[in-house]
Structure formats: structure tokens, C-alpha cells
Design an enzyme around this catalytic site. Structure first.
Site, PDB file in Angstrom:
ATOM      1  N   GLU A 114      -8.423  -4.511  -8.533  1.00  0.00           N
ATOM      2  CA  GLU A 114      -8.663  -5.731  -7.738  1.00  0.00           C
ATOM      3  C   GLU A 114     -10.148  -5.746  -7.400  1.00  0.00           C
ATOM      4  O   GLU A 114     -10.598  -5.048  -6.492  1.00  0.00           O
ATOM      5  CB  GLU A 114      -7.816  -5.729  -6.468  1.00  0.00           C
ATOM      6  CG  GLU A 114      -8.075  -6.961  -5.614  1.00  0.00           C
ATOM      7  CD  GLU A 114      -7.200  -7.039  -4.369  1.00  0.00           C
ATOM      8  OE1 GLU A 114      -6.248  -6.243  -4.230  1.00  0.00           O
ATOM      9  OE2 GLU A 114      -7.490  -7.902  -3.530  1.00  0.00           O
TER      10      GLU A 114
ATOM     11  N   ASP B 203       2.237   1.637   3.352  1.00  0.00           N
ATOM     12  CA  ASP B 203       3.151   0.586   3.836  1.00  0.00           C
ATOM     13  C   ASP B 203       4.578   1.049   3.557  1.00  0.00           C
ATOM     14  O   ASP B 203       5.495   0.835   4.353  1.00  0.00           O
ATOM     15  CB  ASP B 203       2.954  -0.742   3.078  1.00  0.00           C
ATOM     16  CG  ASP B 203       1.656  -1.449   3.442  1.00  0.00           C
ATOM     17  OD1 ASP B 203       1.231  -1.363   4.605  1.00  0.00           O
ATOM     18  OD2 ASP B 203       1.082  -2.091   2.537  1.00  0.00           O
TER      19      ASP B 203
ATOM     20  N   ASP C 279      -2.696 -13.591  -0.963  1.00  0.00           N
ATOM     21  CA  ASP C 279      -3.300 -12.625  -0.028  1.00  0.00           C
ATOM     22  C   ASP C 279      -4.026 -13.404   1.069  1.00  0.00           C
ATOM     23  O   ASP C 279      -5.246 -13.535   1.063  1.00  0.00           O
ATOM     24  CB  ASP C 279      -4.258 -11.684  -0.769  1.00  0.00           C
ATOM     25  CG  ASP C 279      -4.572 -10.443   0.054  1.00  0.00           C
ATOM     26  OD1 ASP C 279      -4.012 -10.304   1.162  1.00  0.00           O
ATOM     27  OD2 ASP C 279      -5.387  -9.617  -0.387  1.00  0.00           O
TER      28      ASP C 279
ATOM     29  N   ASP D  93     -15.056 -11.916   4.084  1.00  0.00           N
ATOM     30  CA  ASP D  93     -13.818 -12.227   3.368  1.00  0.00           C
ATOM     31  C   ASP D  93     -12.845 -12.884   4.346  1.00  0.00           C
ATOM     32  O   ASP D  93     -12.381 -12.258   5.290  1.00  0.00           O
ATOM     33  CB  ASP D  93     -13.251 -10.890   2.848  1.00  0.00           C
ATOM     34  CG  ASP D  93     -12.068 -11.069   1.937  1.00  0.00           C
ATOM     35  OD1 ASP D  93     -11.687 -12.221   1.654  1.00  0.00           O
ATOM     36  OD2 ASP D  93     -11.515 -10.042   1.507  1.00  0.00           O
TER      37      ASP D  93
ATOM     38  N   HIS E  21       0.885  -1.160   0.000  1.00  0.00           N
ATOM     39  CA  HIS E  21       0.000   0.000   0.000  1.00  0.00           C
ATOM     40  C   HIS E  21       0.926   1.213   0.000  1.00  0.00           C
ATOM     41  O   HIS E  21       2.072   1.120   0.464  1.00  0.00           O
ATOM     42  CB  HIS E  21      -0.888   0.022   1.246  1.00  0.00           C
ATOM     43  CG  HIS E  21      -1.863  -1.118   1.279  1.00  0.00           C
ATOM     44  ND1 HIS E  21      -1.867  -2.077   2.271  1.00  0.00           N
ATOM     45  CD2 HIS E  21      -2.856  -1.453   0.417  1.00  0.00           C
ATOM     46  CE1 HIS E  21      -2.835  -2.946   2.023  1.00  0.00           C
ATOM     47  NE2 HIS E  21      -3.438  -2.602   0.900  1.00  0.00           N
TER      48      HIS E  21
HETATM   49  C1  3MF Z   1      -9.257  -6.823   0.580  1.00  0.00           C
HETATM   50  C2  3MF Z   1      -7.972  -7.148  -0.034  1.00  0.00           C
HETATM   51  C3  3MF Z   1      -6.882  -6.156   0.218  1.00  0.00           C
HETATM   52  C4  3MF Z   1      -6.091  -5.840  -1.032  1.00  0.00           C
HETATM   53  C5  3MF Z   1      -4.960  -4.916  -0.744  1.00  0.00           C
HETATM   54  C6  3MF Z   1      -4.150  -4.547  -1.946  1.00  0.00           C
HETATM   55  C7  3MF Z   1      -6.092  -6.110   2.460  1.00  0.00           C
HETATM   56  O1  3MF Z   1     -10.199  -7.802   0.469  1.00  0.00           O
HETATM   57  O2  3MF Z   1      -7.826  -8.163  -0.654  1.00  0.00           O
HETATM   58  O3  3MF Z   1      -6.005  -6.690   1.207  1.00  0.00           O
HETATM   59  O4  3MF Z   1      -5.621  -6.984  -1.619  1.00  0.00           O
HETATM   60  O5  3MF Z   1      -5.490  -3.760  -0.197  1.00  0.00           O
HETATM   61  O6  3MF Z   1      -4.894  -4.053  -2.959  1.00  0.00           O
HETATM   62 MG    MG Z   2      -6.432  -8.908  -2.033  1.00  0.00          MG
END
Ligand code: 3MF
Ligand code: MG
Length: 344
Positions: A173, A51, A282, A247, A48
Site C-alpha cells: 500500500e 486487530d 479506507d 492524510d 491489522h
Molecule cells: C494509512 C493507511 C492505513 C492502512 C492500513 C492497512 C490506517 O494512511 O491508509 O490505515 O490502510 O494500515 O494497511
Molecule cells: Mg489505507
């Protein structure tokens, strides 16, 4: 031997705080995570904007770039590459109602400021990509925003970024909900439409996260295949999910092994990675895990993904062809399940 390069973000190792309870593990310093990621076998780091440059809101544009250069030196020292930078448009008081699609003009301007700074940071880190996870771009109250205007605002934001930098690529995304109720860009189909409607479709593509596809009631392997067919799958966030609920970011393959296999298989069959793409994991460790288990989900996900790469390499295409010729899909399905159970 793995044919893919894997990537991870610093948020994938976390202290376990959630909406219902506090942290249960100590925060691990950023530098320590970077070293450990390399040891685990990762080649790419995802960021990010904050980050990389934590206090960026209170810094000048020049200070931000200089701070990002220090992070680049840390990556170089550890033999790691920056894959992308994503503006974090969901934590700040300016993004309570969304960023690019907020009803407040001032907030929309703030979102663009963060997007442009993310591009500056990406350039300083040597990353070619910006990721837009559009967390709060959508509605909690349906009548609060027009779906038509939302879409146009998103497109304007994408065009603004394309114009700001002639080389940067944008990957959306997609996610259908959470934290919003209805997202402005829920699936890769929507992302592809935004791409083709943008000022430069060759620089707007998608990032598919397995869990996000499942939350939309879709098969992640099919979402991956769709974007690959368009030449626009530039990153993935592989993980897993038990059904359509919150999620979960579970370790890759632990809930839906066959679906996980098919994600790896379609990536492998289509030369994913040959243009520098990474496989991002992720994933989040369970809240129940103790301090020493902080990286266990990453080790497990990598192990599962690589084992599935081997399974995909052993896939018997001649047998598959025969089954297709005979239209014997029961036999084909049994073969796949036996392969995954270690019986083939
Ligand atoms: C949320 C995500 C996020 C993104 C991240 C990078 C915290 O559901 O998947 O992870 O992947 O912000 O774009
Ligand atoms: Mg993600």
C-alpha cells in the site's frame, strides 16, 4: 446492482482521537463493528495483525494462530470474508525507526517476526493477502538512512515473506509521506519495480489508496490504471482528500467527484473484482461527528461509490468515440460533467 464487493477495516470506525486532541466518541467493541459492517452491506473485512490478535507480542506462535481461528469463526458466523492482514509496524517501540528498514538489526528482526505472524494469522483467517503499509519505512532525517540500502532491505523483507509461505500474496500500500517525510515506496510505480525485482513477481502487487496518490501529486485513477495494466492491482482503498496536506481519509468522492468517478470507471472497465478483489473504503468520520454518527462516513462512501457505479454503467461510449474521432475533448468533458451533475 453493484458489481463490486466492498471491504472495510475495524480502524475505520474510531473514537476521533488525533495528534491534537483526545477521543470524542466511545470505542465500539470489535464484535459490534463486525455485525454492523455486514448490515451496512460490506462483504470483506481487512485486518491489522493485532486487530485480529490484540496481545500478539506476548503470545506464542501457536496461541496466535488459535486466537485468529476464533476471529475466523466470528467472520463465518456473520457471512464475512477476511481480505488481508497487515502487520502493524508503526505503533510498537521496536518500530520507532521503521521496521524492515530500521537502522537497528533487532528491530528489523522484530518486523520480520510480525510479518511471519501476519502470514500465520492470514492463513487462520482464510485470507490470501498480506498488505504492507510501510508507515515508518523511510526517513525523517534524510542522511539517517541510505536510499539504496532502504530499497534493498525492503526487497529482502518481501522475499523473506514469499519464502515463508509458498502461496501468500503481498500487496504494497504505497504512500509518499506521513508519518515519515520521505517514504521508501511512495507510488505504485515503485511498488511494481519491487514486484518485478522480487523472487516471485506473480505474488507481489499493489494496493492503491486514493488519498495516498493525491499526496504524491498523482491522479488515483491513473495509478489504478497503471497497476491494472501490469495485472497487479489486487486491492484499493478508495477515499478522498482536499489537496496535498495531511492524510484526511475523507468519504469517497466528497471532494473530487470526477476523479472518484474515473476510479470507479477504470475499475469497472477492466473487470476489477472478477478475481475476488474487494473495493476497500479506507475512510474516517470527521472528528466533529457524534457517537450516533460513527458509521455515517461508511454509509455515505458506499452510497457514493454505488451511485458512481451506475453513472459508469450509463457512460455513453458511442458519444465518447465520436468526440475522440473529432478530437472534440471540450464536448467530451462537458458530457462527463453533465453526467455527474445529473443533467444526462
Ligand atoms: C494509512 C493507511 C492505513 C492502512 C492500513 C492497512 C490506517 O494512511 O491508509 O490505515 O490502510 O494500515 O494497511
Ligand atoms: Mg489505507
Amino acid at each position: 446492482m453493484s458489481t463490486f464487493r466492498y471491504s472495510v477495516g475495524p480502524w475505520n470506525v474510531h473514537s476521533g482521537a488525533d495528534s491534537y486532541g483526545p477521543a470524542v466518541r466511545d470505542e465500539i467493541p470489535f464484535e459490534e463493528k463486525i455485525v454492523r459492517f455486514k448490515e451496512l452491506g460490506f462483504d470483506g473485512i481487512q485486518f491489522h495483525d493485532d486487530d485480529a490478535v490484540p496481545d500478539m507480542n506476548n503470545m506464542t506462535e501457536k496461541q496466535i494462530i488459535n486466537a485468529a481461528k476464533d476471529v475466523k469463526a466470528l467472520l463465518d458466523k456473520n457471512g464475512l470474508e477476511a481480505e488481508f492482514v497487515a502487520p502493524r509496524l508503526w505503533m510498537d517501540p521496536h518500530t520507532i525507526d521503521g521496521g524492515f528498514t530500521s537502522n537497528s538489526k533487532e528491530d528489523r528482526e522484530f518486523a520480520m517476526w510480525r510479518a511471519y505472524r501476519s502470514i500465520d494469522i492470514a492463513n487462520a483467517l482464510g485470507a490470501k493477502n498480506i498488505v504492507l503499509w510501510l508507515a515508518r519505512e523511510g526517513t525523517l532525517c534524510y542522511e539517517s538512512k541510505s536510499p539504496v540500502e532502504n530499497t534493498r532491505r525492503l526487497l529482502d523483507a518481501v522475499n523473506g515473506m514469499l519464502a515463508y509461505d509458498p502461496k501468500i500474496r503481498i500487496m504494497i500500500e504505497t504512500k509518499p509521506n506521513e508519518p515519515v517525510d520521505r517514504s521508501a515506496c511512495p507510488t505504485l510505480g515503485h511498488c511494481m519495480a519491487i514486484s518485478y525485482a522480487s523472487g516471485d513477481p506473480s505474488r507481489v502487487g499493489g494496493l492503491l489508496e486514493s488519498a495516498h496518490a493525491m499526496l504524491a501529486g498523482l491522479d488515483p485513477a491513473s495509478e489504478i490504471g497503471f497497476a491494472l495494466a501490469m495485472g497487479k492491482l489486487w486491492s484499493v482503498h478508495l477515499n478522498d482528500q482536499n489537496g496535498m496536506k495531511f492524510d484526511q481519509d475523507k468519504s469517497f468522492g466528497v471532494e473530487n467527484l470526477r476523479t472518484a468517478f474515473n476510479q470507479i470507471k477504470v475499475l469497472k472497465e477492466n473487470g476489477y473484482g472478477s478475481r475476488g478483489e474487494f473495493i476497500g473504503l479506507d475512510v474516517k468520520v470527521m472528528r466533529t461527528e457524534k457517537q450516533e454518527g460513527s458509521y455515517k462516513h461508511l454509509e455515505n462512501s458506499l452510497r457514493i461509490a454505488k451511485a458512481l457505479e451506475e453513472k459508469a454503467a450509463r457512460f455513453d461510449y458511442a458519444f465518447q468515440k465520436k468526440c475522440v474521432e473529432k478530437r472534440d475533448y471540450e464536448a467530451l468533458e462537458m458530457y462527463v460533467v453533465e453526467l455527474l451533475m445529473g443533467l444526462k
